[in-house]
Design a protein around this motif. Structure first.
Motif, mmCIF file in Angstrom:
data_model
loop_
_atom_site.group_PDB
_atom_site.id
_atom_site.type_symbol
_atom_site.label_atom_id
_atom_site.label_comp_id
_atom_site.label_asym_id
_atom_site.label_seq_id
_atom_site.Cartn_x
_atom_site.Cartn_y
_atom_site.Cartn_z
ATOM 1 N N ARG A 246 0.990 -1.481 -0.298
ATOM 2 C CA ARG A 246 -0.287 0.023 -0.385
ATOM 3 C C ARG A 246 0.586 0.926 -0.367
ATOM 4 O O ARG A 246 2.169 1.733 0.706
ATOM 5 C CB ARG A 246 -0.766 0.165 1.175
ATOM 6 N N ASN A 254 -6.400 -1.358 -0.165
ATOM 7 C CA ASN A 254 -6.035 -2.331 0.762
ATOM 8 C C ASN A 254 -5.381 -3.326 0.993
ATOM 9 O O ASN A 254 -4.398 -3.611 0.050
ATOM 10 C CB ASN A 254 -8.229 -2.636 0.546
ATOM 11 N N ASN A 273 -4.687 2.031 5.861
ATOM 12 C CA ASN A 273 -5.095 2.125 4.007
ATOM 13 C C ASN A 273 -4.108 3.259 3.153
ATOM 14 O O ASN A 273 -4.311 3.781 2.175
ATOM 15 C CB ASN A 273 -6.166 1.552 3.724
#
Length: 332
Positions: A246, A254, A273
């Motif tokens: 991420r 995600n 996230n």
């Protein structure tokens, strides 16, 4: 009675014992070992105390081995201690410039700001507009505000252990420096090596990374105490990917595809996230301790307060207090 005396005399005489070739090899080996350790060589004739003598010899060999090993370890410790270098002597700007790369390499001098020989213990520059060059900030202490090791201890600034190498000094910074008629000064940071990644460790073992910097600093006030705010960029850029792929401007949204029921938008997961590379701000206060107008040099001390790394918005930053010395050259 005569027979008893003759038997006793016979027992007291040395007795020859048959020894195999293998035993003879072992005896010769034992003789060599005994000579090496300064012991008396074992004769060819053996008495009833042969087993005891061999045990004593073996014990002396073990003791000598231990002594030799201890002496070797001690000599290695002495050598390592003798080669360890302490803090190098602080040099002037001209002395540093006169040294070659090999004379500076590995001494720690490259991580130090220059000092001043002579001069006055005050800011002795006349009012006017100057340009600061060779501006250098050398931290001498890093403290982090965190909870104490003991239970229920209030947060306080704790001493830390430096985990990075000696590459944390800011140098070659420059910008306009103005001295007003009322005695106030103003400095604006424009360019230079104005940031350095540093990691320190708290007494509890937690490591705190941060970006030591004074980017876009605008400091003003009396020479005895002038300061201002500066920009603290994100420790990592938006293109950095965490272990799960991420990132801020690239990578996955995600950790695992799209979690069912909108779990990816929950608060505890949203921080991980939704990466944030937003900058923050810090504050620094500088003080002049000595100046030398004939060479344009000025030195002093500083204290900076700035936030630590946020792991791209996933963690709450800690307050980091940095104290040290600074050096600059003013050109009219």
């Amino acid at each position: 009675m005569a027979a008893s005396l003759q038997a006793a005399a016979t027992l007291m005489q040395p007795t020859k014992v048959g020894v195999s070739s293998r035993t003879s090899v072992q005896l010769r080996s034992s003789q060599c070992v005994s000579k090496a350790f300064g012991l008396e060589p074992v004769g060819a004739r053996l008495t009833c105390s042969l087993q005891t003598d061999l045990k004593d010899l073996a014990q002396k060999c073990v003791d000598a081995t231990k002594i030799a090993g201890f002496a070797l370890a001690t000599s290695a410790l002495v050598v390592s201690g003798a080669s360890a270098e302490g803090v190098p002597k602080r040099l002037t700007f001209d002395e540093i410039q006169s040294k070659t790369y090999m004379e500076v390499k590995g001494t720690g001098t490259a991580n130090q700001c220059p000092t001043i020989e002579g001069g006055v213990d005050s800011f002795a520059f006349k009012p006017g507009k100057y340009y600061a060059k060779k501006f250098c900030l050398e931290p001498t202490s890093f403290t982090v505000k965190a909870e104490g090791v003991s239970k229920n201890a209030p947060p306080e600034f704790q001493k830390t252990k430096l985990m990075t190498r000696l590459t944390y000094t800011l140098d070659e910074i420059e910008g306009p420096f103005e001295v007003s008629t009322d005695g106030t000064v103003k400095f604006e940071e424009k360019d230079g090596i104005d940031y350095a990644a540093v990691t320190v460790q708290l007494p509890g073992g937690e490591r705190v990374p941060f970006l030591f910097t004074i980017k876009q600093l605008v400091a003003s006030g009396k020479p005895q105490s002038f300061g201002g705010d500066f920009l603290v960029p994100s420790y990592r850029g938006s293109s950095f990917l965490d272990p799960k792929g991420r990132g801020g401007s690239s990578g996955y949204d995600n950790a695992v595809a799209l979690p069912a029921g909108g779990r990816g938008d929950e608060e505890e997961l949203a921080k991980e996230n939704n990466k944030s590379a937003a900058s923050s701000s810090g504050k620094i206060t500088l003080s002049v301790s000595k100046s030398k107008p004939e060479t344009g040099e000025v030195i002093g001390v500083f204290e900076s307060l700035q936030p630590s790394d946020t792991d791209l918005g996933a963690k709450t930053p800690k307050d980091v207090k940095i104290t040290g010395i600074w050096y600059a050259q003013l050109e009219s």
